[in-house]
Scaffold this motif. Sequence first.
Motif, PDB file in Angstrom:
ATOM      1  N   LEU A   1       6.566   9.959  -1.014  1.00 23.34           N
ATOM      2  CA  LEU A   1       5.776   9.058  -1.162  1.00 23.34           C
ATOM      3  C   LEU A   1       6.221   7.918  -0.041  1.00 23.34           C
ATOM      4  CD1 LEU A   1       3.506   7.324  -2.979  1.00 23.34           C
ATOM      5  CD2 LEU A   1       5.549   6.377  -4.252  1.00 23.34           C
ATOM      6  N   ARG A   2       5.218   7.345   0.635  1.00 28.51           N
ATOM      7  CA  ARG A   2       5.490   6.250   1.686  1.00 28.51           C
ATOM      8  C   ARG A   2       4.704   4.992   1.453  1.00 28.51           C
ATOM      9  NH1 ARG A   2       8.046   8.739   5.328  1.00 28.51           N
ATOM     10  NH2 ARG A   2       7.860  11.341   5.725  1.00 28.51           N
ATOM     11  N   ALA A   3       5.582   3.866   1.238  1.00 31.23           N
ATOM     12  CA  ALA A   3       4.848   2.466   1.016  1.00 31.23           C
ATOM     13  C   ALA A   3       4.964   1.778   2.163  1.00 31.23           C
ATOM     14  CB  ALA A   3       5.876   2.238  -0.291  1.00 31.23           C
ATOM     15  N   ARG A   4       4.259   0.686   2.214  1.00 28.28           N
ATOM     16  CA  ARG A   4       4.514  -0.433   3.135  1.00 28.28           C
ATOM     17  C   ARG A   4       4.269  -1.702   2.485  1.00 28.28           C
ATOM     18  NH1 ARG A   4       0.747  -2.375   8.144  1.00 28.28           N
ATOM     19  NH2 ARG A   4       1.933  -4.116   8.987  1.00 28.28           N
ATOM     20  N   ILE A   5       5.240  -2.433   2.672  1.00 30.53           N
ATOM     21  CA  ILE A   5       5.116  -3.983   2.010  1.00 30.53           C
ATOM     22  C   ILE A   5       4.490  -4.933   3.152  1.00 30.53           C
ATOM     23  CG2 ILE A   5       6.464  -5.858   1.102  1.00 30.53           C
ATOM     24  CD1 ILE A   5       8.571  -4.191   0.151  1.00 30.53           C
TER      25      ILE A   5
ATOM     26  N   GLU B   1      -7.073   4.160   5.435  1.00 34.42           N
ATOM     27  CA  GLU B   1      -6.229   4.986   6.042  1.00 34.42           C
ATOM     28  C   GLU B   1      -5.994   6.346   5.220  1.00 34.42           C
ATOM     29  OE1 GLU B   1      -2.805   3.003   6.840  1.00 34.42           O
ATOM     30  OE2 GLU B   1      -3.494   1.781   8.764  1.00 34.42           O
ATOM     31  N   HIS B   2      -5.923   6.303   4.018  1.00 34.30           N
ATOM     32  CA  HIS B   2      -5.395   7.567   3.119  1.00 34.30           C
ATOM     33  C   HIS B   2      -6.526   7.485   2.126  1.00 34.30           C
ATOM     34  CE1 HIS B   2      -1.869   7.978   5.448  1.00 34.30           C
ATOM     35  NE2 HIS B   2      -1.720   6.726   5.462  1.00 34.30           N
ATOM     36  N   PRO B   3      -7.896   7.666   2.150  1.00 36.56           N
ATOM     37  CA  PRO B   3      -8.821   7.571   1.230  1.00 36.56           C
ATOM     38  C   PRO B   3      -8.350   8.727  -0.056  1.00 36.56           C
ATOM     39  CG  PRO B   3      -9.817   8.548   2.978  1.00 36.56           C
ATOM     40  CD  PRO B   3      -8.311   7.886   3.578  1.00 36.56           C
ATOM     41  N   GLU B   4      -7.784   9.719   0.416  1.00 38.35           N
ATOM     42  CA  GLU B   4      -7.731  10.861  -0.703  1.00 38.35           C
ATOM     43  C   GLU B   4      -6.692  10.377  -1.719  1.00 38.35           C
ATOM     44  OE1 GLU B   4      -4.559  11.241   2.376  1.00 38.35           O
ATOM     45  OE2 GLU B   4      -6.850  10.830   2.569  1.00 38.35           O
ATOM     46  N   ASP B   5      -5.722   9.282  -1.328  1.00 38.18           N
ATOM     47  CA  ASP B   5      -4.971   8.990  -2.332  1.00 38.18           C
ATOM     48  C   ASP B   5      -5.195   7.673  -3.146  1.00 38.18           C
ATOM     49  OD1 ASP B   5      -2.955  10.888  -1.649  1.00 38.18           O
ATOM     50  OD2 ASP B   5      -2.355   9.617   0.075  1.00 38.18           O
ATOM     51  N   TRP B   6      -6.450   7.361  -3.064  1.00 35.48           N
ATOM     52  CA  TRP B   6      -7.156   6.173  -3.964  1.00 35.48           C
ATOM     53  C   TRP B   6      -7.510   6.900  -5.322  1.00 35.48           C
ATOM     54  CZ3 TRP B   6     -12.240   3.302  -3.508  1.00 35.48           C
ATOM     55  CH2 TRP B   6     -12.284   2.099  -4.324  1.00 35.48           C
ATOM     56  N   HIS B   7      -6.992   6.509  -6.259  1.00 31.33           N
ATOM     57  CA  HIS B   7      -7.182   7.220  -7.552  1.00 31.33           C
ATOM     58  C   HIS B   7      -8.281   6.287  -8.437  1.00 31.33           C
ATOM     59  CE1 HIS B   7      -3.089   9.189  -7.109  1.00 31.33           C
ATOM     60  NE2 HIS B   7      -3.913   9.455  -6.159  1.00 31.33           N
TER      61      HIS B   7
ATOM     62  N   THR C   1       0.817  -0.943   0.068  1.00 32.93           N
ATOM     63  CA  THR C   1      -0.095  -0.051  -0.110  1.00 32.93           C
ATOM     64  C   THR C   1       0.941   1.332  -0.135  1.00 32.93           C
ATOM     65  OG1 THR C   1      -0.077  -0.072   2.368  1.00 32.93           O
ATOM     66  CG2 THR C   1      -2.086  -0.964   0.967  1.00 32.93           C
ATOM     67  N   LEU C   2       0.380   2.378  -0.582  1.00 36.33           N
ATOM     68  CA  LEU C   2       1.039   3.714  -0.842  1.00 36.33           C
ATOM     69  C   LEU C   2       0.102   4.634  -0.404  1.00 36.33           C
ATOM     70  CD1 LEU C   2       1.822   2.986  -4.548  1.00 36.33           C
ATOM     71  CD2 LEU C   2       3.661   2.432  -2.425  1.00 36.33           C
ATOM     72  N   HIS C   3       0.982   6.003   0.231  1.00 38.55           N
ATOM     73  CA  HIS C   3       0.537   7.173   0.285  1.00 38.55           C
ATOM     74  C   HIS C   3       1.311   8.241   0.273  1.00 38.55           C
ATOM     75  CE1 HIS C   3       1.835   6.401   4.540  1.00 38.55           C
ATOM     76  NE2 HIS C   3       1.673   7.649   4.462  1.00 38.55           N
ATOM     77  N   TYR C   4       0.785   9.487   0.006  1.00 37.45           N
ATOM     78  CA  TYR C   4       1.328  10.611   0.158  1.00 37.45           C
ATOM     79  C   TYR C   4       1.440  11.287   1.518  1.00 37.45           C
ATOM     80  CZ  TYR C   4       1.515  10.954  -5.081  1.00 37.45           C
ATOM     81  OH  TYR C   4       1.731  10.644  -6.231  1.00 37.45           O
TER      82      TYR C   4
END
Length: 316
Positions: free
Chosen positions: A256-260, A293-299, A247-250
């Motif tokens: 850009l922050r990512a989590r594996i 957690e970061h709905p604004e970054d879901w395109h 998952t990713l988010h700004y």
Amino acid sequence: MSGAGEVPDPPAAGARLRGRLTDGLYGLGWGALKKLPEPAVNALGRTIADRAWRRRGKSVLRLEANLARVVPDADPAGLAALSRAGMRSYMRYWMESFRLPTWSAERIRTGVEVREAHRLTEGLETGRGVVLALPHLANWDLAGAWVTTVLKVPFTTVAERLRPETLFDRFVAYRESLGMEVLPHVGGSAFGTLARRLRKGGLVCLVADRDLSASGVEVTFFGETARMPTGPAILAQQTGALLLPVTLHYDETPVLRARIHPPVEVPATGTRAEKAATMTQALADVFAGGIAEHPEDWHMLQRLWLADLEPRGEQP
């Protein structure tokens, strides 16, 4: 088909004209925006996003409808503010993408922060191959550039066919310039190549929150039924590759922050189809957590849930 000297069919001619215009605009973006200072590009992106949001076109309304399922308790004002932030995030993706081929290795390294990266590196060290599956969050191209530039690991991905063909060619050339091998999504023909890469211990990255083939499996997603592709799960089953959700988010910085996330394991029992369904649901659950957690970054500016598709007989 029209021969020499014949007048093209008006709808076909109009489609070709729109295609050339679209391709030209993207070409202008990849050309001109590389030359502008980054603050100016960022400001331009916000301006374009805000104008699109104020027009309330189909894409904005669809984004808002999708976000209403993610944040069901949001009032109209809160949902509108969220969709505006979503359009800004979407345009940030495009502005970064237009300029990404010019970024230095250091700019990419400092522009991405990855949590639990050891899950990827240790998985590759085993030689079993790794599938990274992620939703349309933030900037998946930048995350891919981090993999090829910082980890120096090449990978294979699949791209949806675009019209006009010249636009698809631009996207392929752009992603290949970042160190990716790009296969066209045509009737499942890419599956064999992906499997071969994995059996050789390679890396495959797939955006997997929307089914493009209408052959995916139904999953529960934010309490309703959607359809998602089974490709990541079947590849893991057939090749023994490790399946890792990402998952990713700004955030408020230019990072850009990512989590594996922990691997999705192949169930011990069940048919191949049942195992794929269970694994795809597990992916959907991880995706939903990151999106919530970061709905604004879901395109997601397209229809996704079956309740939106079925009344019109549409497919994802």
